[in-house]
Design a protein around this motif. Structure first.
Motif, PDB file in Angstrom:
ATOM      1  N   ASP A  68       3.227  -5.262  31.933  1.00 46.94           N
ATOM      2  CA  ASP A  68       4.325  -4.837  31.062  1.00 46.94           C
ATOM      3  C   ASP A  68       5.198  -6.042  30.717  1.00 46.94           C
ATOM      4  N   GLU A 100      -0.441   1.375  34.016  1.00 45.00           N
ATOM      5  CA  GLU A 100      -0.701   1.565  32.597  1.00 45.00           C
ATOM      6  C   GLU A 100      -0.498   0.244  31.854  1.00 45.00           C
ATOM      7  N   THR A 102      -0.128  -1.346  27.485  1.00 43.50           N
ATOM      8  CA  THR A 102      -0.183  -1.118  26.038  1.00 43.50           C
ATOM      9  C   THR A 102      -0.384  -2.462  25.349  1.00 43.50           C
ATOM     10  N   THR A 142      -6.822   3.343  31.586  1.00 44.01           N
ATOM     11  CA  THR A 142      -5.941   2.343  32.192  1.00 44.01           C
ATOM     12  C   THR A 142      -6.698   1.135  32.735  1.00 44.01           C
TER      13      THR A 142
END
Length: 259
Positions: A68, A100, A102, A142
């Motif tokens: 992240d 997770e 992105t 994931t």
């Protein structure tokens, strides 16, 4: 052979059950589910007359996500983990690459690699080995590092060891004997738990569909010094200890064929 039990089933104030650990069994704790004073109290109650001989620390995996870009506090969290691990002479610290994620996978992998390099540099101040665990599930979208990418990550970080989470690898359809053979001496520890190939159930060994005899043969052949950490969830202490003793006996029978 070093064998440990994770405190995954005993998080919270249920640590008194861990007083039943035999001297021959080590312990791995999820540090982030407490703090320094909490774990000081816990370890002193579990080990009132001696220091733990085979302690390992699971680094933060909920409050920290190395993937992240907005996670700016990971070094602060890990500094506390390293200080505690050093005080208690922990064997190693387990690091998750991500939960997770992105964004573009390649860019995110670069970010994780850079942050792992920071942690490895930081670890030199404490002389504690970092083990990088294979995490993420293809069934949940994931999985940031597949097997090839996980191996490449380790090759770029030669000072890190590998921790093979058998349950994660099984769900992601990794060829476990081949993985263990290729990791070889880089494989410092394994998280052992079972599942049926769909979800990360953390069942006792033998309660899922992993072929444990084949896996133990591979460990005995390629990584006989690896620490075996039983990472069960939702079991009581007697169930855990009975399972570990049974599997230990089975493992030793397999290992005898290699000695």
């Amino acid at each position: 052979m070093l064998i440990s039990l994770s405190n995954l089933s005993f998080i919270g104030f249920n640590y008194t059950a861990l007083k039943q650990l035999p001297d021959s069994l080590g312990l791995e704790i999820f540090y982030e589910f407490g703090n320094h004073s909490h774990w000081e109290k816990v370890l002193k109650e579990i080990y009132p007359h001696r220091s733990p001989q085979n302690l390992s620390i699971h680094g933060p995996c909920i409050g920290v996500n190395l993937a992240d870009e907005n996670d700016s506090h990971y070094l602060t969290h890990y500094k506390e983990v390293f200080e505690f691990a050093a005080k208690w002479n922990a064997k190693f610290i387990v690091v998750h690459t991500n939960e997770e994620f992105t964004g573009d996978k390649a860019l995110v992998r670069q970010r994780v690699q850079h942050r792992l390099q920071e942690l490895l540099l930081f670890s030199k101040n404490y002389e504690i080995q970092i083990l990088i665990e294979n995490v993420g599930l293809q069934t949940k979208g994931t999985l940031l590092f597949d097997w090839t990418e996980y191996l490449e990550l380790l090759l770029t970080l030669p000072e890190a060891g590998a921790l093979l989470d058998v349950g994660h690898a099984f769900i992601n359809q990794w060829n476990l004997p081949d993985v263990i053979e290729q990791l070889g001496k880089r494989l410092i520890a394994c998280h052992l738990h079972d599942n049926h190939g769909l979800s990360d159930d953390h069942l006792p060994v033998g309660h899922g569909t992993i072929n444990w005899n084949v896996l133990f043969s591979a460990i005995c052949s390629s990584a006989p010094e690896a620490t075996l950490v039983f990472e069960y969830a939702n079991v009581d202490i007697q169930t855990a200890l009975t399972s570990i003793q049974t599997i230990k006996n089975n493992y030793l029978q397999v290992r005898a064929t290699y000695d």
